[in-house]
Design an enzyme around this catalytic site. Structure first.
Site, PDB file in Angstrom:
ATOM      1  N   LEU A  65       4.830  -1.675  -5.947  1.00  0.00           N
ATOM      2  CA  LEU A  65       3.943  -0.629  -5.448  1.00  0.00           C
ATOM      3  C   LEU A  65       2.895  -1.301  -4.575  1.00  0.00           C
ATOM      4  CD1 LEU A  65       3.264   1.589  -8.625  1.00  0.00           C
ATOM      5  CD2 LEU A  65       4.829   2.056  -6.739  1.00  0.00           C
ATOM      6  N   ASP A  66       2.545  -0.675  -3.457  1.00  0.00           N
ATOM      7  CA  ASP A  66       1.474  -1.201  -2.621  1.00  0.00           C
ATOM      8  C   ASP A  66       0.207  -1.351  -3.457  1.00  0.00           C
ATOM      9  OD1 ASP A  66       3.216  -1.075  -0.507  1.00  0.00           O
ATOM     10  OD2 ASP A  66       2.299   0.687   0.428  1.00  0.00           O
ATOM     11  N   ARG A  67      -0.607  -2.311  -3.102  1.00  0.00           N
ATOM     12  CA  ARG A  67      -1.827  -2.598  -3.868  1.00  0.00           C
ATOM     13  C   ARG A  67      -2.667  -1.352  -4.184  1.00  0.00           C
ATOM     14  NH1 ARG A  67      -5.839  -7.611  -3.524  1.00  0.00           N
ATOM     15  NH2 ARG A  67      -7.553  -6.761  -4.722  1.00  0.00           N
ATOM     16  N   VAL A  69      -1.852   1.668  -4.541  1.00  0.00           N
ATOM     17  CA  VAL A  69      -1.089   2.736  -5.203  1.00  0.00           C
ATOM     18  C   VAL A  69      -0.971   2.464  -6.696  1.00  0.00           C
ATOM     19  CG1 VAL A  69       1.117   3.972  -5.251  1.00  0.00           C
ATOM     20  CG2 VAL A  69       0.208   3.102  -3.081  1.00  0.00           C
ATOM     21  N   ARG A 168       3.915   6.465   3.501  1.00  0.00           N
ATOM     22  CA  ARG A 168       2.710   6.531   4.325  1.00  0.00           C
ATOM     23  C   ARG A 168       3.062   6.670   5.802  1.00  0.00           C
ATOM     24  NH1 ARG A 168      -0.139   1.163   2.092  1.00  0.00           N
ATOM     25  NH2 ARG A 168      -1.792   1.746   3.564  1.00  0.00           N
TER      26      ARG A 168
END
Length: 231
Positions: A65-67, A69, A168
């Site tokens: 997961l992106d930081r 998120v 995104r």
């Protein structure tokens, strides 16, 4: 079953093969150049303490997961489990569902987005490109609008591919950047806003028991999530 590790991270499920947790926002999935505390290291340290294990603890990273998120994630406690779960990710049997709050009202309440994405590793950005662009990779997602409030939409996203920054970029590309996304919606978002993207559900086949496993968790009770009534 749900508990809390020594590091304060919520444990949703754990057995000898899997560790399913609720990732807090703004913690990297694995160590990066910021050298901030990351999920993989924190969870390894937690397992070491809870089970009083000597030496190094194995924990396999299956997906990321992106930081900024948060939400549900699974880690593998054995190399066999890691390999089998990674196979499911690669063959798209591993299901990932996200919630996102986006700017604007979408023309269609549900649909599919298919784009080719190209990552700029130097700047850590991703852009939509033409199909024949070298390095471009197909990105596919399905979406469904679950709520509308004051010019914002709550969107449920089912990922079919796991490209970097995929949700995104694809939603921004159709004119609906995520609330709080500074990278792909800097023109409409204010500095300091938390990106409204949440890993709400994952589903996969248990790597050893061969049973379907479904895990979910709700976004935090803060704006903009509280703008929408969710059953």
């Amino acid at each position: 079953m749900s508990s809390c590790g020594n590091n304060g991270i919520d444990i949703i499920f754990e057995d000898n093969h899997l560790l399913v947790v609720k990732k807090p926002v703004n913690i990297p999935t694995q160590k990066d150049k910021s050298n901030d505390s990351d999920m993989l290291t924190l969870l390894k340290e937690d397992i070491k303490k809870r089970y009083n294990k000597p030496g190094n603890v194995y924990l396999g990273l299956v997906h990321r997961l992106d930081r900024p998120v948060g939400g549900v994630m699974v880690f593998a406690k054995t190399s066999k489990a890691a390999s089998r779960l990674s196979d499911q990710v690669r063959t798209r049997q591993f299901k990932k569902i996200y919630l996102a709050v986006v700017h604007g009202i979408l023309d269609k309440l549900e649909g599919r987005l298919e784009n080719y994405l190209l990552k700029d590793t130097r700047n850590n950005t991703v852009s939509v490109v033409k199909e024949d662009t070298p390095g471009g990779k197909l990105a596919v997602l399905d979406y469904k609008v679950e709520g509308i409030y004051n010019g914002f939409s709550l969107v449920k996203v089912s990922l079919h591919t796991g490209r970097p920054h995929q949700i995104r970029v694809q939603l921004a590309n159709i004119g609906h950047p995520l609330y709080g996304d500074q990278k792909y919606g800097h023109g409409v978002n204010k500095p300091g806003q938390q990106i409204a993207l949440w890993s709400s559900e994952i589903a996969f086949v248990h790597p050893v028991l061969k049973q379907e496993m479904i895990f979910s968790c709700e976004p935090p009770e803060v704006e903009p999530w509280t703008w929408f009534n969710r059953v």
